[in-house]
Scaffold this active site. Sequence first.
Site, mmCIF file in Angstrom:
data_model
loop_
_atom_site.group_PDB
_atom_site.id
_atom_site.type_symbol
_atom_site.label_atom_id
_atom_site.label_comp_id
_atom_site.label_asym_id
_atom_site.label_seq_id
_atom_site.Cartn_x
_atom_site.Cartn_y
_atom_site.Cartn_z
ATOM 1 C CB SER A 62 -0.939 -0.038 1.207
ATOM 2 O OG SER A 62 -1.947 0.933 1.081
ATOM 3 C CG ASN A 63 -0.346 4.630 -1.412
ATOM 4 O OD1 ASN A 63 -0.986 5.467 -0.798
ATOM 5 N ND2 ASN A 63 -0.865 3.941 -2.424
ATOM 6 C CE LYS A 64 5.145 8.302 3.691
ATOM 7 N NZ LYS A 64 6.276 8.817 4.465
#
Length: 215
Positions: free
Chosen positions: A21-23
């Site tokens: 995933s990512n931030k």
Amino acid sequence: MTILITAGPTREAIDPVRFISNKSSGKMGYAIAQSAAEQGHRVILVSGPTDLDVPDRVDFIPVESSVEMFAAVEHQIAKVDIAIFTAAVADYRPASVPDQKIKKSGETMTLELVRNPDILGSARNQFSYQGVLVGFAAETENLEKNAREKLERKGCDLIVANDVSRKDIGFDANDNEVLLVFPDHTDHPHKDSKQHLAHLILEEAITLTSVSNPN
Ligand code: CTP
């Protein structure tokens, strides 16, 4: 008007308990959704997992992966006047996802990734969408040039460009400073809260509906 907004990160499964995933916090997309709903527009919010409360009076479609987000957007986009793509969609996903948790074995492990569908990039051609199209661009260099190239490539009416190399703005921050890149000019509003910028971006998108559909 009916407004479709994508928001948040996507989660790309590696196995039943792990993902890539990512931030992305989802704050920008949720702020636009809230602002639009408060103005009485019909809002469809397609969102990956976030910690945020869903704004009142919003039709909420939760998704996890980019493939799920693609399907939800494909299903909804024909009926909207404005589509705003704030989601931080993963560009790649694991090529295969086993049913069982992957057990550790060797000292290194290689994960094969395959390209995800470009949801924003599918709007004009694959989905035949003719309404106002707003994309976001997260860049670490050549902000305006890269954003303008994205605007043209994806057939957008507006790209909201963020410099994600700056710690004080973007992803998880409450403030943001963006460039608004239109086909014929660029605006540089001053740094502001995501709420105020959400309102501004929405106003710009609403103005574009009367430009693209003057009757
Ligand atoms: N986007 C999307 N689907 C994807 C990737 C991106 O809808 N699979 C949308 C994002 O929501 C955003 C815009 O496209 O509105 C820009 O995303 P970005 O990842 O910055 O651009 P890319 O076209 O993927 O280009 P690059 O990775 O080369 O910067």
